[in-house]
Design a protein around this motif. Sequence first.
Motif, PDB file in Angstrom:
ATOM      1  N   PHE A   1      66.738  -0.629  67.420  1.00  0.00           N
ATOM      2  CA  PHE A   1      67.820  -0.375  68.713  1.00  0.00           C
ATOM      3  C   PHE A   1      68.375   0.794  68.630  1.00  0.00           C
ATOM      4  CE2 PHE A   1      67.123  -5.059  67.714  1.00  0.00           C
ATOM      5  CZ  PHE A   1      67.518  -5.447  68.980  1.00  0.00           C
ATOM      6  N   ILE A   2      68.336   1.655  69.950  1.00  0.00           N
ATOM      7  CA  ILE A   2      68.585   2.922  69.789  1.00  0.00           C
ATOM      8  C   ILE A   2      69.237   3.468  71.363  1.00  0.00           C
ATOM      9  CG2 ILE A   2      66.453   3.748  70.656  1.00  0.00           C
ATOM     10  CD1 ILE A   2      66.467   5.833  68.417  1.00  0.00           C
ATOM     11  N   GLY A   3      69.944   4.503  71.332  1.00  0.00           N
ATOM     12  CA  GLY A   3      70.455   5.122  72.620  1.00  0.00           C
ATOM     13  C   GLY A   3      69.394   5.540  73.392  1.00  0.00           C
ATOM     14  N   SER A   4      69.685   5.721  74.713  1.00  0.00           N
ATOM     15  CA  SER A   4      68.539   5.869  75.497  1.00  0.00           C
ATOM     16  C   SER A   4      67.974   7.200  75.353  1.00  0.00           C
ATOM     17  CB  SER A   4      68.995   5.761  77.143  1.00  0.00           C
ATOM     18  OG  SER A   4      70.322   6.469  77.260  1.00  0.00           O
ATOM     19  N   SER A   5      68.661   8.322  75.035  1.00  0.00           N
ATOM     20  CA  SER A   5      68.537   9.629  74.737  1.00  0.00           C
ATOM     21  C   SER A   5      67.543   9.905  73.613  1.00  0.00           C
ATOM     22  CB  SER A   5      69.529  10.607  74.711  1.00  0.00           C
ATOM     23  OG  SER A   5      70.294  10.808  76.011  1.00  0.00           O
ATOM     24  N   PRO A   6      67.804   9.471  72.425  1.00  0.00           N
ATOM     25  CA  PRO A   6      66.814   9.570  71.177  1.00  0.00           C
ATOM     26  C   PRO A   6      65.644   8.658  71.588  1.00  0.00           C
ATOM     27  CG  PRO A   6      69.101   8.927  70.639  1.00  0.00           C
ATOM     28  CD  PRO A   6      69.100   8.896  72.128  1.00  0.00           C
ATOM     29  N   ALA A   7      65.670   7.783  72.329  1.00  0.00           N
ATOM     30  CA  ALA A   7      64.476   6.893  72.759  1.00  0.00           C
ATOM     31  C   ALA A   7      63.692   7.844  73.618  1.00  0.00           C
ATOM     32  CB  ALA A   7      64.806   5.653  73.506  1.00  0.00           C
ATOM     33  N   ILE A   8      64.092   8.553  74.598  1.00  0.00           N
ATOM     34  CA  ILE A   8      63.167   9.447  75.325  1.00  0.00           C
ATOM     35  C   ILE A   8      62.717  10.433  74.483  1.00  0.00           C
ATOM     36  CG2 ILE A   8      63.456  11.218  77.172  1.00  0.00           C
ATOM     37  CD1 ILE A   8      65.402   9.350  78.429  1.00  0.00           C
ATOM     38  N   ASN A   9      63.519  11.091  73.543  1.00  0.00           N
ATOM     39  CA  ASN A   9      63.126  12.155  72.680  1.00  0.00           C
ATOM     40  C   ASN A   9      61.884  11.585  71.688  1.00  0.00           C
ATOM     41  OD1 ASN A   9      63.273  14.706  71.488  1.00  0.00           O
ATOM     42  ND2 ASN A   9      64.574  13.598  69.740  1.00  0.00           N
ATOM     43  N   ALA A  10      61.954  10.410  71.378  1.00  0.00           N
ATOM     44  CA  ALA A  10      60.862   9.924  70.214  1.00  0.00           C
ATOM     45  C   ALA A  10      59.660   9.945  71.098  1.00  0.00           C
ATOM     46  CB  ALA A  10      61.298   8.424  69.741  1.00  0.00           C
ATOM     47  N   PHE A  11      59.678   9.468  72.397  1.00  0.00           N
ATOM     48  CA  PHE A  11      58.317   9.507  73.228  1.00  0.00           C
ATOM     49  C   PHE A  11      57.915  10.869  73.544  1.00  0.00           C
ATOM     50  CE2 PHE A  11      56.321   8.942  77.465  1.00  0.00           C
ATOM     51  CZ  PHE A  11      55.430   8.098  77.173  1.00  0.00           C
ATOM     52  N   ALA A  12      58.994  11.849  73.910  1.00  0.00           N
ATOM     53  CA  ALA A  12      58.380  12.861  74.155  1.00  0.00           C
ATOM     54  C   ALA A  12      58.003  13.727  73.113  1.00  0.00           C
ATOM     55  CB  ALA A  12      59.632  13.725  74.950  1.00  0.00           C
TER      56      ALA A  12
END
Length: 356
Positions: free
Chosen positions: A97-108
């Motif tokens: 469970f994580i914030g939206s910005s770090p989730a995007i960062n992990a994907f990128a």
Amino acid sequence: MRSRTRSLLAVALIAAAALAGCSRAAETPAPQQAAAGPAAELRLGYFPNITHAPALIGDAKGFFAQELGSTKLTSQQFNAGPEEVAALLGGSLDAGFIGSSPAINAFAKSNGQAVRLVAGSTSGGAQLVTKPDITSPEQLKGKIVATPQAGNTQDVALKKWLKDNKLEIGEGPDKVTVQNLDNPRTLDLYKSGGIAGGWLPEPWSSRLVDAGAKVLVDEKSLWPNGQFPTTVLIVRTEYLQQHPDTIEALLRGEQKAIDFATKDPAGAKTATNDAIKKFTGSSLAPTVLDRAFTELSFSSDPLAATFPQLSKDSVTAGAQPKEANLSGFVDLTILNKVRQAAGQPAVDAAGLDKQG
């Protein structure tokens, strides 16, 4: 001689095919892993924050364990998203469970390979709270404002808002200093006068309000219908492919936790507060707990349509050099199966489930 020539030609063709295959493998995603049934263990990350209440409730009330059955649940707590991203990308965590910005960062950071967003959790519950005498953006000049960690969801939101208000980030009388602090340290420094405030997730924004701070910006005011994804659930792609049954069990547990929070708010507050005390050593005052819960809404819908804007905000805030290509980021196949079984409508991936 003719036979030997044929043999050499065959070897050459095989070698060429192998080299071509290696070249293509380097350019294309790794092949999908075959499902291997339920996992022996699920390593799950979340924060001891009210914005992670479904995770706290799901763990504390045994909803996750009940659904996971023989799969061992190992949970780990984090202060902010970038730490959790490092654990996911390093392979020491399976889901988080994580914030939206770090989730995007992990994907990128993994070129769209390492993680998939499989569910939402929480919307709302983030505010810029400051000393009462600060009533406009300009009055933040020369002040220190805290966020939990560089590049986390609140850090991106603050820096984007500062730029929108033409406020320069840095040190000096005409700039705003953004300081990254653990949430408990932010509260201590606010009380001692060391900082002017912070853009913080619940319950920390409410804790500063309890200590005398006022709300300068409620992040809800910056989004259509006041909805933005504060917390989502991401999973390592390899784990999702190998153990879809385990992720389905996790999502059933999360849905139970969300249903519990909706039907029994008092019980949800108690379970969340008890979990926060267990992990941080102190429970929340009733006034803080009540206020924090009014700022949040819980749903497994990840609000996928907001993610392109969130990606743009990360660039504006300087957290990312360019907008992430979010093609294939979202996989709601299992979630919609779980929602349908729970009598909930399917949610939309906003086209982010398609490979670009």
